[in-house]
Write an enzyme that holds these catalytic residues in place. Structure first.
Site, PDB file in Angstrom:
ATOM      1  N   CYS A 108       0.826  -1.218   0.000  1.00  0.00           N
ATOM      2  CA  CYS A 108       0.000   0.000   0.000  1.00  0.00           C
ATOM      3  C   CYS A 108       0.854   1.260   0.000  1.00  0.00           C
ATOM      4  CB  CYS A 108      -0.935   0.002   1.196  1.00  0.00           C
ATOM      5  SG  CYS A 108      -2.077  -1.392   1.161  1.00  0.00           S
ATOM      6  N   HIS A 246      -2.004   6.877   4.429  1.00  0.00           N
ATOM      7  CA  HIS A 246      -2.672   5.737   3.785  1.00  0.00           C
ATOM      8  C   HIS A 246      -3.942   5.383   4.557  1.00  0.00           C
ATOM      9  CE1 HIS A 246      -3.715   1.933   2.258  1.00  0.00           C
ATOM     10  NE2 HIS A 246      -3.132   1.224   3.207  1.00  0.00           N
ATOM     11  N   ASN A 276      -9.887   0.697   2.319  1.00  0.00           N
ATOM     12  CA  ASN A 276      -8.459   0.686   2.004  1.00  0.00           C
ATOM     13  C   ASN A 276      -8.279   0.383   0.507  1.00  0.00           C
ATOM     14  OD1 ASN A 276      -5.785  -0.035   1.611  1.00  0.00           O
ATOM     15  ND2 ASN A 276      -5.616  -1.209   3.514  1.00  0.00           N
TER      16      ASN A 276
HETATM   17  O1  UT7 Z   1      -3.045  -1.608   4.019  1.00  0.00           O
HETATM   18  C1  UT7 Z   1      -2.364  -2.626   4.681  1.00  0.00           C
HETATM   19  C2  UT7 Z   1      -2.301  -2.354   6.110  1.00  0.00           C
HETATM   20  N1  UT7 Z   1      -3.398  -2.977   6.815  1.00  0.00           N
HETATM   21  C3  UT7 Z   1      -3.793  -2.449   7.950  1.00  0.00           C
HETATM   22  O2  UT7 Z   1      -3.315  -1.431   8.370  1.00  0.00           O
HETATM   23  C4  UT7 Z   1      -4.814  -3.199   8.770  1.00  0.00           C
HETATM   24  C5  UT7 Z   1      -4.403  -3.163  10.220  1.00  0.00           C
HETATM   25  N2  UT7 Z   1      -5.266  -3.902  11.104  1.00  0.00           N
HETATM   26  C6  UT7 Z   1      -6.526  -3.465  11.428  1.00  0.00           C
HETATM   27  O3  UT7 Z   1      -6.989  -2.471  10.918  1.00  0.00           O
HETATM   28  C7  UT7 Z   1      -7.274  -4.214  12.494  1.00  0.00           C
HETATM   29  O4  UT7 Z   1      -6.416  -5.136  13.106  1.00  0.00           O
HETATM   30  C8  UT7 Z   1      -8.531  -4.963  11.970  1.00  0.00           C
HETATM   31  C9  UT7 Z   1      -9.605  -3.951  11.601  1.00  0.00           C
HETATM   32  C10 UT7 Z   1      -8.185  -5.825  10.784  1.00  0.00           C
HETATM   33  C11 UT7 Z   1      -9.108  -5.857  13.073  1.00  0.00           C
HETATM   34  O5  UT7 Z   1      -9.405  -5.075  14.214  1.00  0.00           O
HETATM   35  P1  UT7 Z   1      -8.879  -5.524  15.647  1.00  0.00           P
HETATM   36  O6  UT7 Z   1      -9.396  -4.539  16.618  1.00  0.00           O
HETATM   37  O7  UT7 Z   1      -7.394  -5.706  15.570  1.00  0.00           O
HETATM   38  O8  UT7 Z   1      -9.641  -6.879  15.886  1.00  0.00           O
HETATM   39  P2  UT7 Z   1      -9.052  -8.390  16.090  1.00  0.00           P
HETATM   40  O9  UT7 Z   1      -8.437  -8.879  14.819  1.00  0.00           O
HETATM   41  O10 UT7 Z   1      -8.205  -8.400  17.324  1.00  0.00           O
HETATM   42  O11 UT7 Z   1     -10.389  -9.197  16.368  1.00  0.00           O
HETATM   43  C12 UT7 Z   1     -11.182  -8.949  17.535  1.00  0.00           C
HETATM   44  C13 UT7 Z   1     -12.445  -9.782  17.438  1.00  0.00           C
HETATM   45  C14 UT7 Z   1     -12.186 -11.260  17.144  1.00  0.00           C
HETATM   46  O12 UT7 Z   1     -13.117 -12.032  17.857  1.00  0.00           O
HETATM   47  P3  UT7 Z   1     -12.706 -12.756  19.216  1.00  0.00           P
HETATM   48  O13 UT7 Z   1     -11.569 -13.674  18.858  1.00  0.00           O
HETATM   49  O14 UT7 Z   1     -12.297 -11.665  20.162  1.00  0.00           O
HETATM   50  O15 UT7 Z   1     -13.957 -13.470  19.617  1.00  0.00           O
HETATM   51  C15 UT7 Z   1     -12.479 -11.387  15.665  1.00  0.00           C
HETATM   52  O16 UT7 Z   1     -12.882 -12.676  15.297  1.00  0.00           O
HETATM   53  O17 UT7 Z   1     -13.276  -9.313  16.377  1.00  0.00           O
HETATM   54  C16 UT7 Z   1     -13.626 -10.416  15.511  1.00  0.00           C
HETATM   55  N3  UT7 Z   1     -13.778  -9.901  14.169  1.00  0.00           N
HETATM   56  C17 UT7 Z   1     -14.953  -9.436  13.671  1.00  0.00           C
HETATM   57  N4  UT7 Z   1     -16.172  -9.332  14.217  1.00  0.00           N
HETATM   58  C18 UT7 Z   1     -17.146  -8.814  13.451  1.00  0.00           C
HETATM   59  C19 UT7 Z   1     -12.822  -9.780  13.210  1.00  0.00           C
HETATM   60  N5  UT7 Z   1     -13.365  -9.260  12.085  1.00  0.00           N
HETATM   61  C20 UT7 Z   1     -14.676  -9.042  12.353  1.00  0.00           C
HETATM   62  C21 UT7 Z   1     -15.738  -8.508  11.614  1.00  0.00           C
HETATM   63  N6  UT7 Z   1     -16.942  -8.410  12.193  1.00  0.00           N
HETATM   64  N7  UT7 Z   1     -15.574  -8.073  10.340  1.00  0.00           N
END
Ligand code: UT7
Length: 319
Positions: A108, A246, A276
């Site tokens: 990106c 970004h 994104n």
């Molecule tokens: O351009 C390339 C660079 N990419 C980025 O910068 C992305 C960076 N990362 C992020 O933006 C975030 O990590 C995400 C938005 C991808 C995820 O957010 P997070 O606050 O880090 O959540 P997590 O991955 O720690 O997941 C927390 C919970 C999990 O459930 P449990 O295990 O706590 O029960 C996930 O399964 O949220 C759950 N989860 C969702 N729930 C509803 C993950 N995706 C979803 C979803 N809807 N879409």
């Protein structure tokens, strides 16, 4: 000298995503700030979108395509390993054979990389270059993986750079370091190669991302980019008029603003509408900020991006 952008017509809202995967508008808004994103039509791809953004950038720059010396397209979602999508843009602009056109891949952070390379190619000789960021990550997304497919949108942005009274690229840097927490494998013919182990199961060719790890990297990359550019450009936080970071996640933009001690109004935000868009995100945001009249003559604008690789970089532009 001039910018342009292209966003596909098809809008995919969080509400619609609720019908496809186990997610909710509330979760996506709270964790990412994304409300909707665009999805390229079947007949569109990085080259058609890149060409549309380029036509606008050339018009805004007030130069004809045949005056360009280089076309550099940054992407991570090419439908072809070759030819380069930049050459398909060159063809669409009707300037085949008139200049060199090539692709560049840097996650990106691709637009920052392309800008860095283009500036070094054109600046010493007063030439013109077209720099494009174009991605269709919806085509490489796993639509059963709710942690990644909600993030990405399709789009393209472009800029013409060259000798100009209008603005100046003051300082820039690019950097990289291997990080396999975000990757996407491409497909090749394992089944028919006599030199590779036979593969019975179809491989998955989707975006893989360890979200929380990449989130930590992203925030660090934004902070490091700010610190480094202020050091090499010898400027302070107060000198910055706009930050174009970004558009990966609103929380990352917010963290960048806090670290830079820049009011959030000075951070260009469109992640809510486009998600994104990968290499296209910085030039789309730049183009919109210019069209909305936010960025004015003399403003110091900092373009920061980070992505798969890992890659990161920044460019300070005095408009
Ligand atoms: O351009 C390339 C660079 N990419 C980025 O910068 C992305 C960076 N990362 C992020 O933006 C975030 O990590 C995400 C938005 C991808 C995820 O957010 P997070 O606050 O880090 O959540 P997590 O991955 O720690 O997941 C927390 C919970 C999990 O459930 P449990 O295990 O706590 O029960 C996930 O399964 O949220 C759950 N989860 C969702 N729930 C509803 C993950 N995706 C979803 C979803 N809807 N879409």
């Amino acid at each position: 000298m001039g910018t342009g952008a292209y966003l596909p017509e098809r809008v995919l809202t969080n509400k619609e995503l609720e019908q496809i995967i186990a997610t909710s508008d509330e979760w996506i808004m709270e964790r990412t700030g994304i409300r909707e994103r665009r999805i390229a039509a079947p007949e569109e791809d990085i080259a058609t979108m890149g060409a549309a953004a380029s036509l606008q950038a050339l018009e805004n720059a007030g130069i004809e395509a045949d005056r360009l010396s280089y076309i550099i397209l940054s992407t991570n979602s090419s439908p072809y390993l070759y030819p380069a999508a930049a050459i398909r843009v060159q063809d669409a602009l009707g300037v085949n054979g008139k200049m060199a056109a090539f692709d560049l891949q840097a996650g990106c952070c691709g637009f920052n990389y392309a800008l860095y390379v283009a500036e070094r190619m054109v600046a010493p000789e007063g030439k013109y270059a077209l720099v494009i960021g174009s991605d269709t990550n919806s085509r490489w997304s796993d639509w059963t993986d709710r942690s990644t497919c909600i993030l990405f949108g399709d789009g393209a942005g472009a800029a013409v750079i060259g000798p100009s009274e209008q603005g100046r690229l003051k300082e820039s840097f690019i950097a990289s370091s291997l990080n396999m927490k975000l990757y996407c494998e491409t497909e090749f013919n394992r089944e028919v190669s006599p030199f590779l182990p036979h593969q019975t199961q179809t491989q998955r060719h989707y975006i893989y991302m360890d979200g929380p790890e990449i989130f930590k990297f992203a925030v660090t990359a934004v902070k490091e980019s700010l610190r480094r550019i202020m050091e090499i450009a010898n400027i302070s936080r107060e000198d910055l008029d706009y930050l174009i970071i970004h558009q990966a996640n609103w929380r990352i933009l917010d963290a960048g603003a806090r670290f830079a001690k820049v009011p959030i109004e000075k951070v260009i935000v469109n992640v809510d509408r486009y998600g994104n868009t990968s290499a296209a995100s910085v030039p789309i945001a730049l183009h919109e900020a210019l069209m909305e009249g936010k960025i004015k003559k003399g403003d110091k604008v900092l373009l920061i991006s980070f992505g798969a690789g890992a890659t990161w970089g920044a460019a300070l532009v005095e408009w």
